[in-house]
Design an enzyme around this catalytic site. Structure first.
Site, mmCIF file in Angstrom:
data_model
loop_
_atom_site.group_PDB
_atom_site.id
_atom_site.type_symbol
_atom_site.label_atom_id
_atom_site.label_comp_id
_atom_site.label_asym_id
_atom_site.label_seq_id
_atom_site.Cartn_x
_atom_site.Cartn_y
_atom_site.Cartn_z
ATOM 1 N N ASN A 9 -70.835 -1.846 45.454
ATOM 2 C CA ASN A 9 -70.997 -3.273 45.159
ATOM 3 C C ASN A 9 -71.848 -3.399 43.898
ATOM 4 O O ASN A 9 -73.048 -3.191 43.944
ATOM 5 C CB ASN A 9 -71.675 -3.953 46.357
ATOM 6 N N TRP A 10 -71.196 -3.731 42.805
ATOM 7 C CA TRP A 10 -71.903 -3.747 41.516
ATOM 8 C C TRP A 10 -72.762 -4.995 41.332
ATOM 9 O O TRP A 10 -73.521 -5.080 40.371
ATOM 10 C CB TRP A 10 -70.908 -3.651 40.359
ATOM 11 N N LYS A 11 -72.598 -5.975 42.210
ATOM 12 C CA LYS A 11 -73.346 -7.237 42.076
ATOM 13 C C LYS A 11 -73.149 -7.811 40.665
ATOM 14 O O LYS A 11 -72.075 -7.662 40.108
ATOM 15 C CB LYS A 11 -74.820 -7.017 42.421
ATOM 16 N N HIS A 93 -71.804 -11.518 51.874
ATOM 17 C CA HIS A 93 -72.959 -10.691 51.516
ATOM 18 C C HIS A 93 -74.243 -11.508 51.697
ATOM 19 O O HIS A 93 -74.260 -12.709 51.446
ATOM 20 C CB HIS A 93 -72.829 -10.203 50.070
ATOM 21 N N GLU A 95 -76.795 -11.812 49.961
ATOM 22 C CA GLU A 95 -77.243 -12.546 48.765
ATOM 23 C C GLU A 95 -76.482 -13.854 48.616
ATOM 24 O O GLU A 95 -77.018 -14.845 48.121
ATOM 25 C CB GLU A 95 -77.085 -11.645 47.521
ATOM 26 N N GLU A 165 -75.652 -4.571 56.984
ATOM 27 C CA GLU A 165 -76.660 -4.423 55.937
ATOM 28 C C GLU A 165 -77.924 -5.174 56.336
ATOM 29 O O GLU A 165 -78.007 -6.395 56.127
ATOM 30 C CB GLU A 165 -76.140 -5.008 54.618
ATOM 31 N N GLY A 171 -81.828 -3.225 48.363
ATOM 32 C CA GLY A 171 -82.516 -3.202 47.083
ATOM 33 C C GLY A 171 -84.013 -2.962 47.196
ATOM 34 O O GLY A 171 -84.749 -3.119 46.229
ATOM 35 N N SER A 211 -79.986 0.276 50.458
ATOM 36 C CA SER A 211 -80.685 1.429 49.867
ATOM 37 C C SER A 211 -80.047 2.772 50.222
ATOM 38 O O SER A 211 -80.744 3.755 50.464
ATOM 39 C CB SER A 211 -82.164 1.412 50.249
ATOM 40 N N GLY A 232 -75.105 -0.561 46.770
ATOM 41 C CA GLY A 232 -75.421 -1.427 45.639
ATOM 42 C C GLY A 232 -75.915 -0.611 44.458
ATOM 43 O O GLY A 232 -75.140 0.022 43.733
ATOM 44 N N GLY A 233 -77.224 -0.593 44.262
ATOM 45 C CA GLY A 233 -77.843 0.022 43.085
ATOM 46 C C GLY A 233 -77.317 1.406 42.734
ATOM 47 O O GLY A 233 -77.030 1.691 41.564
HETATM 48 P P1 PGA Z 1 -78.521 -1.607 47.671
HETATM 49 O O1 PGA Z 1 -77.543 -2.842 47.972
HETATM 50 O O2 PGA Z 1 -77.723 -0.348 47.912
HETATM 51 O O3 PGA Z 1 -78.918 -1.772 46.234
HETATM 52 O O4 PGA Z 1 -79.671 -1.722 48.626
HETATM 53 C C1 PGA Z 1 -76.595 -2.786 48.998
HETATM 54 C C2 PGA Z 1 -75.807 -4.072 49.030
HETATM 55 O O5 PGA Z 1 -76.388 -5.135 48.784
HETATM 56 O O6 PGA Z 1 -74.586 -4.059 49.302
#
Ligand code: PGA
Length: 249
Positions: A9-11, A93, A95, A165, A171, A211, A232-233
């Site tokens: 997930n590149w956000k 998600h 966010e 999640e 994050g 994470s 994500g990251g």
């Molecule tokens: P993260 O994000 O791996 O940076 O914690 C995961 C996500 O939000 O899908």
């Protein structure tokens, strides 16, 4: 035996050309039996698709609207994503729930739209730190799942993927322990038996997200009910993401 599924997930990171560079590097490094996808921002979908031509890596979007078209400034519909060549879409998600007013009801509507457009949905669920500390994890997660799947029959639910999640792990560098992840994943599997029947519950992949790093991915995904990862990251670096994928066996 469920096939592992790892999605990046590149956000809101990467332009079209940066995204194309990333997947060009990634496709050199990935050889796996697992299902692999990347979810770039809308603006990078087209160039990433071209850079993925002939590769087995799938293309996902990060959201879709529930109507097919209309006066919804700033939104993108599921059939539009399908027409662009997307294989699936991430929905609900945290966010989006936190910053953009996404609710269980709108996730449900978006999920129905995605399925109708033949997009493979990844439905995200997870509790906040305050909810976990108040021992409300299962109340929240089960409500989110029941809400997302409201009005869907067992066979339709079986066409989805879930991503657990915990919001406190996203994050933050704070990964859930393998035991914490497996505990919630097993509870989710139990609820899926009720909602999608035994065969559906056995088939649906439940990804873990929050994470995920090369150092913890293999151990997390080795848990009996952890069927992959939503990353994500660490999906923004080809080397890290390739090492995470290597842990999906
Ligand atoms: P993260 O994000 O791996 O940076 O914690 C995961 C996500 O939000 O899908």
């Amino acid at each position: 035996m469920r096939r592992k599924f790892v999605c990046g997930n590149w956000k809101m990171f990467k332009t079209g050309s940066e995204g194309a560079d990333l997947v060009r590097e990634l496709r050199q490094r990935v050889s796996t039996q697992a299902q692999i996808a990347v979810a770039p921002p809308f603006t990078a979908l087209e160039s990433v698709k071209q850079a993925l031509a002939g590769a087995s890596i799938q293309l996902f979007a990060q959201n879709c609207h529930f109507e097919k078209q209309g006066a919804f400034t700033g939104e993108v519909s599921a059939p539009m994503l399908k027409a662009l060549g997307c294989d699936g879409v991430i929905l609900g998600h945290s966010e989006r729930r936190q910053h953009f007013g996404e609710t269980d009801e709108t996730v449900n509507k978006r999920l129905k739209a995605a399925l109708e457009a033949q997009l493979h949905p990844i439905v995200c669920i997870g509790e906040t730190l305050a909810e976990r500390e108040a021992n409300r994890t299962w109340e929240v997660v089960s409500r989110q799942i029941r809400g997302a799947f409201a009005g869907l029959d067992a066979a339709t639910i079986a066409r989805t993927t879930l991503a657990y999640e915990p919001v406190w792990a996203i994050g933050t560098g704070k990964t859930a322990t393998t035991a914490q992840a497996q505990e919630v994943h097993a509870q989710i599997r139990g609820l899926l038996r009720e909602l999608a029947g035994q065969a559906g519950a056995d088939a649906i992949r439940i990804q873990y997200g929050g994470s995920v790093k090369p150092e913890n991915a293999a151990e997390l995904m080795a848990q009996p009910d952890v069927d992959g990862a939503l990353v994500g990251g660490a999906s923004l670096k080809a080397d890290d993401f390739a090492r995470i994928i290597a842990g999906a066996r």
